[in-house]
Design a protein around this motif. Structure first.
Motif, mmCIF file in Angstrom:
data_model
loop_
_atom_site.group_PDB
_atom_site.id
_atom_site.type_symbol
_atom_site.label_atom_id
_atom_site.label_comp_id
_atom_site.label_asym_id
_atom_site.label_seq_id
_atom_site.Cartn_x
_atom_site.Cartn_y
_atom_site.Cartn_z
ATOM 1 N N PRO A 1 0.850 -1.211 0.000
ATOM 2 C CA PRO A 1 0.000 0.000 0.000
ATOM 3 C C PRO A 1 0.877 1.249 0.000
ATOM 4 O O PRO A 1 2.007 1.226 0.495
ATOM 5 C CB PRO A 1 -0.803 -0.145 1.299
ATOM 6 N N PRO A 2 0.400 2.321 -0.556
ATOM 7 C CA PRO A 2 1.196 3.557 -0.606
ATOM 8 C C PRO A 2 1.421 4.149 0.782
ATOM 9 O O PRO A 2 0.566 4.063 1.665
ATOM 10 C CB PRO A 2 0.353 4.488 -1.483
ATOM 11 N N THR A 3 2.613 4.698 0.966
ATOM 12 C CA THR A 3 2.996 5.358 2.219
ATOM 13 C C THR A 3 3.713 6.649 1.881
ATOM 14 O O THR A 3 3.906 6.999 0.707
ATOM 15 C CB THR A 3 3.918 4.459 3.064
ATOM 16 N N ILE B 1 9.763 7.288 -2.884
ATOM 17 C CA ILE B 1 11.185 6.915 -2.943
ATOM 18 C C ILE B 1 11.351 5.412 -3.178
ATOM 19 O O ILE B 1 12.118 4.966 -4.040
ATOM 20 C CB ILE B 1 11.898 7.324 -1.637
ATOM 21 N N THR B 2 10.616 4.609 -2.406
ATOM 22 C CA THR B 2 10.822 3.151 -2.447
ATOM 23 C C THR B 2 9.947 2.465 -3.483
ATOM 24 O O THR B 2 10.219 1.333 -3.898
ATOM 25 C CB THR B 2 10.519 2.540 -1.070
ATOM 26 N N GLY B 3 8.890 3.104 -3.895
ATOM 27 C CA GLY B 3 7.965 2.473 -4.804
ATOM 28 C C GLY B 3 6.966 1.606 -4.056
ATOM 29 O O GLY B 3 7.059 1.373 -2.837
ATOM 30 N N THR B 4 5.973 1.165 -4.770
ATOM 31 C CA THR B 4 4.934 0.327 -4.157
ATOM 32 C C THR B 4 4.974 -1.114 -4.651
ATOM 33 O O THR B 4 4.273 -1.974 -4.130
ATOM 34 C CB THR B 4 3.547 0.906 -4.473
ATOM 35 N N ASN C 1 9.418 -0.296 -8.522
ATOM 36 C CA ASN C 1 8.912 0.872 -9.240
ATOM 37 C C ASN C 1 9.169 2.149 -8.434
ATOM 38 O O ASN C 1 8.279 2.953 -8.178
ATOM 39 C CB ASN C 1 7.421 0.721 -9.542
ATOM 40 N N ASP C 2 10.418 2.306 -7.960
ATOM 41 C CA ASP C 2 10.786 3.468 -7.163
ATOM 42 C C ASP C 2 10.859 4.715 -8.040
ATOM 43 O O ASP C 2 11.078 4.638 -9.254
ATOM 44 C CB ASP C 2 12.115 3.246 -6.449
ATOM 45 N N LYS C 3 10.668 5.898 -7.428
ATOM 46 C CA LYS C 3 10.641 7.181 -8.130
ATOM 47 C C LYS C 3 11.997 7.866 -8.008
ATOM 48 O O LYS C 3 12.899 7.405 -7.297
ATOM 49 C CB LYS C 3 9.546 8.078 -7.539
ATOM 50 N N GLN C 4 12.083 9.022 -8.680
ATOM 51 C CA GLN C 4 13.281 9.837 -8.563
ATOM 52 C C GLN C 4 13.347 10.433 -7.161
ATOM 53 O O GLN C 4 12.372 10.948 -6.629
ATOM 54 C CB GLN C 4 13.247 10.974 -9.594
#
Length: 512
Positions: free
Chosen positions: A94-96, A101-104, A137-140
């Protein structure tokens, strides 16, 4: 008078023919059996037949081959073990607040190969390699910076573990190794001891054939002699030279001799079948026994016999080995009462890159290393199991000590008894020789008196009976003397040594 003289020469001729025939049979041994002649065996050849053909022995060979099962099973502990492991994980969270940063979502592949081995020093060594592929699927994290790519994370690792107190440096393992080795040896030697008893029994069966065959020949001689005497008496009764009750007596004697011949032939057939069954040969095989018997009393020093018995007897050697095992088992249980104190040391080399070759090269640079050291102690506060096992080990040790003490007395008495039996049987053999010599002299003298008309047919017949019985008794005494020698060899476990038989040669063949 003429009839009596004729009768004397007939009986004397039968006796001489029997003696000459017996001597001729002994002077021309038969060593190569064929379809027309019986199989002639020496004692050594009889033993070889038993070892090669006996069905009980054929089965025992498998027991010997399996006697080291417990030992080999314990060796597994010291064998290298290879561990291969792989897996795949796919996870959606679940999103946090950290999801940017870490992705879901992430997925991961991993594979591990390792080899481990326990040494007799109690040291456990493990070496291995691990590869993990991780993607999320981590973000920038910051604007203008790329997101983390999927990474390969290979690593090399090792671990060394050593027990310091309980089973200190493999002390209990080495004791168990020796115990299982002793048990294997004990089982093997016990089976070999049974084989020596089997061979000894076959030798006695072999000699019994000769005794039974001699009984048949003597019974035939006795029957023929009595028939000859009865026929002459019948003619003399017809001529009025003898009384009819003499004929009645010899009719009864002939009937009794016929019965004895039937019994002797049945005894021979039974003895022959028994031996042929032991050596697994066809029941129709005919055996011509070669006595191969010893007549002289060997030098028998009780102290030397006792020394040989204690050195070679399987039961005593096994009892000593069992006592050794009990001592080691007590030491193991005392060792098990100590706390377990384990020291372990580990290390690893890691690499990480989006490219697997680059990641593997990273592990070789030793840029990313790690190591650890750990000391762990465990101790049960109330180890009732160890208390009971330690108590049992003490009691089993005392039982083993008592067993050795008892066995020493038994072996001492057994060997002295066997030595006395040998001497007694040799005295009986000497007496039977004297009895046979005197019986033959008596027969020859009564034969002369009978020819002179000064002895009755009954006296002459009694002399013939006594001579035949004495010959049979001498042969039986000779066999029993050799049986006593064989039992003495068994009491010292020297049967195979005496006949120069390499029993291991036959056991190897069976194992193959």
């Amino acid at each position: 008078m003429k009839n009596r003289i004729a009768l004397s020469f007939v009986v004397y001729g039968i006796f001489v023919a029997s003696v000459i025939g017996s001597a001729a049979a002994q002077d021309s041994p038969d060593t190569s059996p064929d379809a027309d002649r019986p199989l002639e065996l020496s004692a050594h050849k009889a033993i070889e037949l038993v070892l090669r053909n006996n069905l009980t022995l054929q089965s025992a060979k498998y027991d010997i081959a399996m006697s080291d099962t417990a030992y080999q099973a314990f060796q597994k502990k010291f064998s290298p073990f290879v561990n291969l492991q792989t897996g795949y994980v796919k996870q959606e969270n679940p999103p946090t607040a950290l999801s940017e940063i870490t992705g879901t979502k992430y997925h991961e592949y991993d594979a591990t190969v390792a080899i481990s081995k326990i040494f007799t020093t109690g040291t456990n060594v493990s070496l291995g390699a691990r590869e993990m592929y991780y993607d999320a699927n981590d973000k920038q994290f910051l604007p203008g910076t790329p997101a983390d790519p999927a990474f390969h994370k290979p690593s090399l690792f090792f671990n060394i573990q050593q027990e310091l107190l309980k089973n200190s440096f493999g002390s209990s393992d080495r004791a168990y190794n020796k115990i299982f080795s002793n048990y294997s040896t004990m089982q093997r030697t016990a089976i070999l001891n049974n084989l020596s008893g089997l061979v000894a029994g076959a030798l006695i069966d072999y000699w019994t054939i000769t005794v039974r065959k001699s009984s048949v020949e003597n019974a035939k001689l006795e029957l023929e002699s009595k028939k000859q005497v009865r026929n002459i008496i019948a003619r003399n009764v017809d001529f009025g030279l003898m009384e009819s009750y003499d004929l009645n007596q010899f009719n009864a004697l002939v009937a009794g001799a016929e019965t004895q011949l039937e019994l002797a032939e049945q005894g021979y057939r039974d003895a022959l079948r028994n031996f042929l069954r032991t050596v697994d040969m066809p029941s129709e095989t005919e055996i011509k026994g070669v006595l191969d018997l010893q007549e002289t009393l060997p030098e028998m020093e009780p102290s030397a016999a006792l020394k040989a018995g204690f050195a070679k007897r399987t039961d005593y050697r096994n009892a000593i080995m069992d006592l050794e095992n009990r001592k080691m088992e007590l030491g193991i249980q005392e060792d098990n009462s100590l706390p377990s104190l384990t020291l372990s040391l580990g290390g690893n080399l890691n690499g990480q890159d989006a490219s697997l070759p680059d990641a593997l090269r990273g592990t070789a640079t030793t840029d990313y290393t790690g190591w650890n050291i750990r000391l762990m102690a465990t101790y049960p506060l109330d180890d009732t199991e160890n208390q009971a096992l330690r108590r049992n080990a003490v009691m089993k040790l005392r039982q083993a000590e008592l067993g050795v003490k008892r066995l020493k007395k038994e072996i001492n008495d057994d060997i002295y008894s066997k030595l006395e039996h040998v001497k007694t049987q040799h005295v009986m053999l000497s007496k039977s020789k004297t009895s046979r010599t005197e019986a033959e002299l008596y027969y020859q003298k009564i034969l002369i008196r009978f020819g002179q008309g000064k002895a009755s047919t009954v006296a002459m017949q009694n002399a013939l009976d006594a001579m035949i019985r004495s010959r049979q008794m001498e042969l039986e005494s000779l066999v029993w003397f050799n049986v006593a020698l064989l039992q003495l060899d068994l009491s010292k476990n020297e049967v195979f040594d005496k006949y120069g038989v390499d029993v291991e040669h036959y056991l190897i063949k069976i194992a193959d």
